[in-house]
Write an enzyme that holds these catalytic residues in place. Sequence first.
Site, short mmCIF file in Angstrom:
data_model
loop_
_atom_site.label_atom_id
_atom_site.label_comp_id
_atom_site.label_asym_id
_atom_site.label_seq_id
_atom_site.Cartn_x
_atom_site.Cartn_y
_atom_site.Cartn_z
N ASP A 120 -57.68 15.26 -23.42
CA ASP A 120 -58.03 15.78 -24.88
C ASP A 120 -56.78 16.27 -25.42
O ASP A 120 -56.41 17.29 -24.56
CB ASP A 120 -59.70 16.43 -24.92
CG ASP A 120 -60.78 15.46 -25.08
OD1 ASP A 120 -60.60 14.24 -25.00
OD2 ASP A 120 -61.83 15.42 -24.81
N TYR A 155 -60.45 16.11 -11.16
CA TYR A 155 -60.00 17.38 -11.99
C TYR A 155 -60.77 18.66 -11.25
O TYR A 155 -61.64 18.56 -11.23
CB TYR A 155 -61.30 16.95 -13.73
CG TYR A 155 -60.68 15.50 -14.27
CD1 TYR A 155 -60.05 16.05 -15.25
CD2 TYR A 155 -61.17 14.36 -14.12
CE1 TYR A 155 -59.72 15.60 -16.23
CE2 TYR A 155 -60.65 13.77 -15.37
CZ TYR A 155 -60.39 14.34 -16.02
OH TYR A 155 -59.66 13.25 -17.08
#
Length: 259
Positions: free
Chosen positions: A63, A120
């Site tokens: 994003d 992540y």
Amino acid sequence: MIKWKESYKFVAVRYFMDISYRGTNFNGWQIQPNGITVQEEVEKALSTILKSKTPITGSGRTDTGVHASHQIAHFDADELDPVKLVFKLNSFLNGDISVNEIKPVKNDVSARFEATHRTYHYHIHQAKNPFKKGVSYYYHPQLNVEKINSACEIIKKWQNFECFSKVHTEVNNFNCQIFEAKWVLTGSDHLFEITANRFLRGMVRAVVGTLIDVGLGKKSLNSVRDILESNDRQKAGRAVPAEGLFLQEVVYPKEIYLD
């Protein structure tokens, strides 16, 4: 290796490209009508150098404002020198993007669908530091790391993560296999690391927001179980800022590579 069809028409070689980027100035990875994206910038540079429109497909999208230490994308091209192409691409791309390596892979391999693990990292610093601005979340309140890691153990045993997904996300299911989830404190810096076979849109930032509530004592371990069972995004914690989030690693089976 050059491959030919029976009709003697050339078949392009498929390559994997290892990319790092600072996402601060980009509207995410994926090309969109409004806003500059990482995919757009890499495709533009690649197409210019190869003198042919060359689309790339990433392992997944990040994003707006999210960074990547290790994003993988594939593209098809005539046989080329990967080392020289890396040098040329980095000469074209601005300082927020770097191409680290290019490798030939089997022609039917997809950077999006063949990945087995994705990791992540989410970075938090609790002492103000101007050099961490934009790449770590400055969050001053003290957190109970022991309780957070107890909540991580609950999350690791779960499968359906609809409660952490952005609403109106079009997916076949909300199931993810979590291989690792842990919260580490080093001095005044916090690192959350999570590895899974796949992630849902907004999932990691929602998980971190929920774990912060646990660390503050706003949510109990039982409430974490209730949130997971509810499949309701509104019951989970807030989405923490994008600046602390990094796509850290994408792993593929070794047999897909030609070198």
